[in-house]
Motif scaffolding. Structure first.
Motif, PDB file in Angstrom:
ATOM      1  N   MET A 129     -36.219  21.191  35.362  1.00 10.55           N
ATOM      2  CA  MET A 129     -35.588  20.216  34.480  1.00 10.55           C
ATOM      3  C   MET A 129     -35.234  18.936  35.237  1.00 10.55           C
ATOM      4  O   MET A 129     -35.401  17.829  34.710  1.00 10.55           O
ATOM      5  CB  MET A 129     -34.318  20.816  33.851  1.00 10.55           C
ATOM      6  N   GLY A 130     -34.771  19.090  36.465  1.00 10.31           N
ATOM      7  CA  GLY A 130     -34.434  17.913  37.253  1.00 10.31           C
ATOM      8  C   GLY A 130     -35.648  17.033  37.506  1.00 10.31           C
ATOM      9  O   GLY A 130     -35.572  15.801  37.418  1.00 10.31           O
ATOM     10  N   PHE A 131     -36.767  17.655  37.814  1.00 10.17           N
ATOM     11  CA  PHE A 131     -38.003  16.894  38.043  1.00 10.17           C
ATOM     12  C   PHE A 131     -38.419  16.139  36.789  1.00 10.17           C
ATOM     13  O   PHE A 131     -38.745  14.942  36.841  1.00 10.17           O
ATOM     14  CB  PHE A 131     -39.123  17.842  38.485  1.00 10.17           C
ATOM     15  N   LEU A 132     -38.409  16.816  35.636  1.00 12.32           N
ATOM     16  CA  LEU A 132     -38.851  16.179  34.396  1.00 12.32           C
ATOM     17  C   LEU A 132     -37.907  15.059  33.969  1.00 12.32           C
ATOM     18  O   LEU A 132     -38.354  14.008  33.481  1.00 12.32           O
ATOM     19  CB  LEU A 132     -38.967  17.226  33.275  1.00 12.32           C
ATOM     20  N   GLN A 133     -36.595  15.258  34.174  1.00  9.75           N
ATOM     21  CA  GLN A 133     -35.640  14.202  33.826  1.00  9.75           C
ATOM     22  C   GLN A 133     -35.815  12.978  34.719  1.00  9.75           C
ATOM     23  O   GLN A 133     -35.698  11.836  34.251  1.00  9.75           O
ATOM     24  CB  GLN A 133     -34.209  14.738  33.920  1.00  9.75           C
ATOM     25  N   ALA A 134     -36.113  13.204  35.986  1.00 11.94           N
ATOM     26  CA  ALA A 134     -36.291  12.086  36.919  1.00 11.94           C
ATOM     27  C   ALA A 134     -37.537  11.257  36.590  1.00 11.94           C
ATOM     28  O   ALA A 134     -37.603  10.074  36.950  1.00 11.94           O
ATOM     29  CB  ALA A 134     -36.386  12.612  38.353  1.00 11.94           C
ATOM     30  N   GLU A 135     -38.514  11.853  35.911  1.00 16.43           N
ATOM     31  CA  GLU A 135     -39.759  11.140  35.584  1.00 16.43           C
ATOM     32  C   GLU A 135     -39.562  10.076  34.509  1.00 16.43           C
ATOM     33  O   GLU A 135     -40.357   9.149  34.391  1.00 16.43           O
ATOM     34  CB  GLU A 135     -40.816  12.140  35.110  1.00 16.43           C
ATOM     35  N   ARG A 136     -38.526  10.216  33.676  1.00 19.55           N
ATOM     36  CA  ARG A 136     -38.185   9.234  32.643  1.00 19.55           C
ATOM     37  C   ARG A 136     -39.397   8.903  31.752  1.00 19.55           C
ATOM     38  O   ARG A 136     -39.929   7.800  31.772  1.00 19.55           O
ATOM     39  CB  ARG A 136     -37.627   7.950  33.268  1.00 19.55           C
ATOM     40  N   TYR A 137     -39.787   9.852  30.970  1.00 20.05           N
ATOM     41  CA  TYR A 137     -40.932   9.676  30.080  1.00 20.05           C
ATOM     42  C   TYR A 137     -40.569   8.772  28.908  1.00 20.05           C
ATOM     43  O   TYR A 137     -39.434   8.747  28.437  1.00 20.05           O
ATOM     44  CB  TYR A 137     -41.409  11.034  29.567  1.00 20.05           C
ATOM     45  N   ASP A 138     -41.573   8.046  28.439  1.00 20.63           N
ATOM     46  CA  ASP A 138     -41.385   7.166  27.281  1.00 20.63           C
ATOM     47  C   ASP A 138     -41.412   7.945  25.978  1.00 20.63           C
ATOM     48  O   ASP A 138     -40.735   7.588  25.017  1.00 20.63           O
ATOM     49  CB  ASP A 138     -42.465   6.083  27.264  1.00 20.63           C
ATOM     50  N   VAL A 139     -42.202   9.003  25.935  1.00 20.62           N
ATOM     51  CA  VAL A 139     -42.294   9.812  24.729  1.00 20.62           C
ATOM     52  C   VAL A 139     -42.829  11.190  25.105  1.00 20.62           C
ATOM     53  O   VAL A 139     -43.574  11.327  26.086  1.00 20.62           O
ATOM     54  CB  VAL A 139     -43.203   9.136  23.666  1.00 20.62           C
ATOM     55  N   ALA A 140     -42.430  12.191  24.352  1.00 24.25           N
ATOM     56  CA  ALA A 140     -42.981  13.537  24.520  1.00 24.25           C
ATOM     57  C   ALA A 140     -43.733  13.914  23.248  1.00 24.25           C
ATOM     58  O   ALA A 140     -43.329  13.544  22.140  1.00 24.25           O
ATOM     59  CB  ALA A 140     -41.857  14.544  24.780  1.00 24.25           C
ATOM     60  N   ILE A 141     -44.817  14.638  23.421  1.00 20.31           N
ATOM     61  CA  ILE A 141     -45.567  15.179  22.286  1.00 20.31           C
ATOM     62  C   ILE A 141     -45.386  16.685  22.320  1.00 20.31           C
ATOM     63  O   ILE A 141     -45.772  17.347  23.290  1.00 20.31           O
ATOM     64  CB  ILE A 141     -47.054  14.784  22.346  1.00 20.31           C
ATOM     65  N   LEU A 142     -44.754  17.218  21.281  1.00 18.43           N
ATOM     66  CA  LEU A 142     -44.303  18.601  21.280  1.00 18.43           C
ATOM     67  C   LEU A 142     -45.180  19.483  20.407  1.00 18.43           C
ATOM     68  O   LEU A 142     -45.727  19.036  19.394  1.00 18.43           O
ATOM     69  CB  LEU A 142     -42.871  18.682  20.740  1.00 18.43           C
ATOM     70  N   ASP A 143     -45.251  20.754  20.766  1.00 19.59           N
ATOM     71  CA  ASP A 143     -45.803  21.778  19.885  1.00 19.59           C
ATOM     72  C   ASP A 143     -44.697  22.145  18.902  1.00 19.59           C
ATOM     73  O   ASP A 143     -43.769  22.884  19.221  1.00 19.59           O
ATOM     74  CB  ASP A 143     -46.235  23.002  20.698  1.00 19.59           C
ATOM     75  N   ALA A 144     -44.795  21.623  17.678  1.00 17.12           N
ATOM     76  CA  ALA A 144     -43.708  21.770  16.711  1.00 17.12           C
ATOM     77  C   ALA A 144     -43.579  23.188  16.177  1.00 17.12           C
ATOM     78  O   ALA A 144     -42.607  23.484  15.471  1.00 17.12           O
ATOM     79  CB  ALA A 144     -43.915  20.796  15.553  1.00 17.12           C
ATOM     80  N   PHE A 145     -44.527  24.060  16.499  1.00 15.98           N
ATOM     81  CA  PHE A 145     -44.412  25.453  16.069  1.00 15.98           C
ATOM     82  C   PHE A 145     -43.314  26.171  16.846  1.00 15.98           C
ATOM     83  O   PHE A 145     -42.713  27.112  16.346  1.00 15.98           O
ATOM     84  CB  PHE A 145     -45.753  26.163  16.268  1.00 15.98           C
ATOM     85  N   ASN A 146     -43.055  25.730  18.068  1.00 15.69           N
ATOM     86  CA  ASN A 146     -42.082  26.383  18.940  1.00 15.69           C
ATOM     87  C   ASN A 146     -40.777  25.594  18.953  1.00 15.69           C
ATOM     88  O   ASN A 146     -40.723  24.483  19.486  1.00 15.69           O
ATOM     89  CB  ASN A 146     -42.641  26.481  20.359  1.00 15.69           C
ATOM     90  N   PRO A 147     -39.702  26.129  18.371  1.00 12.42           N
ATOM     91  CA  PRO A 147     -38.434  25.390  18.350  1.00 12.42           C
ATOM     92  C   PRO A 147     -37.941  24.983  19.739  1.00 12.42           C
ATOM     93  O   PRO A 147     -37.194  24.017  19.876  1.00 12.42           O
ATOM     94  CB  PRO A 147     -37.465  26.382  17.690  1.00 12.42           C
ATOM     95  N   CYS A 148     -38.359  25.706  20.762  1.00 14.02           N
ATOM     96  CA  CYS A 148     -37.920  25.372  22.118  1.00 14.02           C
ATOM     97  C   CYS A 148     -38.342  23.964  22.520  1.00 14.02           C
ATOM     98  O   CYS A 148     -37.649  23.289  23.271  1.00 14.02           O
ATOM     99  CB  CYS A 148     -38.495  26.388  23.107  1.00 14.02           C
ATOM    100  N   SER A 149     -39.478  23.509  22.022  1.00 17.93           N
ATOM    101  CA  SER A 149     -39.969  22.177  22.379  1.00 17.93           C
ATOM    102  C   SER A 149     -38.961  21.095  22.002  1.00 17.93           C
ATOM    103  O   SER A 149     -38.744  20.138  22.755  1.00 17.93           O
ATOM    104  CB  SER A 149     -41.304  21.901  21.681  1.00 17.93           C
ATOM    105  N   PHE A 150     -38.330  21.246  20.837  1.00 20.02           N
ATOM    106  CA  PHE A 150     -37.352  20.254  20.383  1.00 20.02           C
ATOM    107  C   PHE A 150     -36.098  20.289  21.249  1.00 20.02           C
ATOM    108  O   PHE A 150     -35.543  19.235  21.592  1.00 20.02           O
ATOM    109  CB  PHE A 150     -36.991  20.529  18.920  1.00 20.02           C
TER     110      PHE A 150
END
Length: 526
Positions: A129-150
């Motif tokens: 999580m620390g690595f992904l937060q540090a990357e500062r993405y502009d947008v994420a594209i999620l698999d909306a079938f899995n509530p975990c993505s949200f």
């Protein structure tokens, strides 16, 4: 992401001309195939893409987890070999139950329970999580079938686009404004032409769908409360859905029944469809041996090609053995029951180039589980289908294929060798199925832009315009009773009831006054 950050992004976009995009794939199989294609296409259009890929779910044999030709970056995460072994054993047992015709909502809840457990462990991985937060993405594209993505996107503080890998009426998809009288609910196995009992059934399934989604969310609620600073949203999964900048669905109106869509919903069905390439020489020589009879492709999905259900396999073999066509069947040859003979016209393969085989000029029929990707590939290449639905949206998908004239469906519990053989012969002999397939293919192929480009351009539009708020109607923020005008109906009933009550009181008062005064006395004549 706040308004100030969005404004900074808007000012910088003309200079950057690319965005940092995180794609999230926490389920394998066809989900991975789609997100690999999505990641590849955004990379192809100049964006910096990283896929968060969870290993351990049954993935696609023969595909690299490192991205297509290394074109985009990946971050992989796993719960470890012990859990993977246990989970995959459970999953394969579920597939065997599906092949026996046993699909249940309890099984779906068990699956969601596994995803919830995996989600808790992923979000608790501080390093990841620390690595992904540090990357500062502009947008994420999620698999909306899995509530975990949200939940993940909210934990990272990243605006997100929800990509749903199935049809519009999926069990965990956005609530599109459909009319119960003509838009089938998930699991109803209805078409858009419903009689009285069909509409009654559809109403029941619509209500059950809402209750089922709340039951699914209850499995993730504690995970959200534990890992989000703001806790679980009061509206649950609905809140997460409504905050998506954009919704993309893996379907189009070549298969889908016509229905209204929100401005924030786009259709991108057919991401895996490509012009066919020549198959290898050995396979092509085998196909040529059947002359003009051609061949049939058989695959029941990426996740059930190694599950043995002897009774069903025996019936399938009996049915395929009586037809003149060759049968190319995706099945793990090492798991083929040794006591079961293999007909001379059947060729078992561990993996097959589905897109290339469906585009072959000698293909005659596609026997499929009714997965959304498989049906869209059949539409693209104009190949009639025999659907054998096993679980999830496949039952509704096959109903759509039948309603559109693309093919016929058979439940796995109904299949006998004789019925299978006669159904295959019907599909091959009656020209209406091939004619419908060609018509659907023209509809699918003649859209203004291919699906991958539609998705890329819409996401770029959302980024350049500062988010998708301008696409989301106020209807999404209204309570359910306001959407259904129940408050207005209650007010109307109260007004009518009040008027009726007032009239009744006045009438009663008038009658009471008449009784008190009595009738006027008549004068006696002298």
């Amino acid at each position: 992401m706040g308004p100030l950050v969005w404004m900074c992004w808007l000012l910088a976009l003309p200079l950057l001309q690319s965005a940092k995009i995180l794609t999230v794939c926490l389920i394998g199989g066809s989900h991975y195939l789609l997100f690999d294609e999505i990641s590849y296409n955004f990379d192809l259009h100049g964006h910096e893409v990283r896929m968060l890929l969870q290993l351990g779910n049954p993935l696609v044999t023969g595909l690299s987890y490192a991205g297509r030709n290394g074109s985009y970056q990946t971050s992989t995460w796993s719960l470890g070999e012990d859990y993977i072994k246990q989970y995959n054993g459970w999953f394969l047992e579920q597939q065997a139950q599906f092949l026996l015709g046993r699909d249940s909502f309890n099984g779906f809840l068990n699956f969601m329970g596994h995803l919830s457990y995996q989600c808790d462990k992923l979000l608790g991985d501080g390093a990841q999580m620390g690595f992904l937060q540090a990357e500062r993405y502009d947008v994420a594209i999620l698999d909306a079938f899995n509530p975990c993505s949200f939940i993940l996107a909210h934990k990272l503080g990243v605006p997100y686009v929800a990509f749903y890998p199935g049809p519009l009426n999926g069990p965990l998809s956005l609530d599109v404004p459909g009319a119960v009288s003509w838009v089938p609910a998930f699991g109803s196995q209805l078409t858009d032409r419903m009689d009285l009992w069909g509409r009654a059934k559809n109403l029941v399934y619509s209500l059950l769908g809402t209750a089922g989604q709340k039951m699914v969310w209850s499995l993730f609620k504690e995970v959200a409360e534990r890992h989000l600073a703001s806790g679980s949203p009061p509206g649950g999964l609905d809140d997460f859905h409504q905050k998506a900048e954009l919704w993309a669905f893996n379907t189009d109106f070549s298969l889908e029944f016509p229905q209204p869509l929100l401005p924030s919903a786009i259709l991108t069905g057919g991401l895996l469809n490509k012009p066919a390439r020549p198959v290898d020489q050995d396979l092509d020589s085998w196909i040529s041996g059947f002359g003009e009879s051609g061949f049939i492709v058989v695959t029941l999905g990426t996740m059930v090609s190694s599950v043995s259900v002897d009774g069903l396999l025996a019936e399938l073999v009996d049915g395929f053995s009586v037809i003149p066509q060759g049968v190319i069947w995706r099945y793990d040859r090492q798991r083929w029951p040794p006591h079961l003979s293999q007909p001379s016209n059947v060729r078992l393969v561990d993996w097959l180039p589905l897109n290339d085989l469906l585009g072959h000029d000698k293909v005659r029929l596609f026997v499929t589980h009714g997965g959304q990707n498989s049906l869209l590939q059949a539409v693209y290449h104009a190949v009639p289908v025999l659907g054998i639905p096993l679980f999830g949206d496949q039952f509704d998908n096959v109903v759509r294929a039948e309603a559109k004239g693309l093919g016929l469906g058979l439940g796995p519990a109904r299949i006998t060798g004789q019925l299978l053989g006669s159904t295959v012969r019907t599909l091959l002999r009656e020209p209406r199925f091939k004619s419908a397939a060609r018509s659907l293919s023209r509809i699918h192929r003649s859209q203004p832009a291919p699906p991958a480009l539609r998705l890329v351009r819409w996401v770029e539009h959302v980024l350049r315009s500062g988010g998708g708020a301008h696409l989301r109607p106020a209807w999404l923020r209204q309570p359910w009773y306001q959407r259904c005008l129940l408050d207005l109906l209650l007010l109307f009933l109260a007004a009518v009831g009040g008027a009726v009550l007032l009239a009744a009181l006045l009438l009663r008062k008038s009658k009471s006054k008449s009784k008190t005064t009595g009738p006027p006395r008549s004068k006696k004549t002298q």
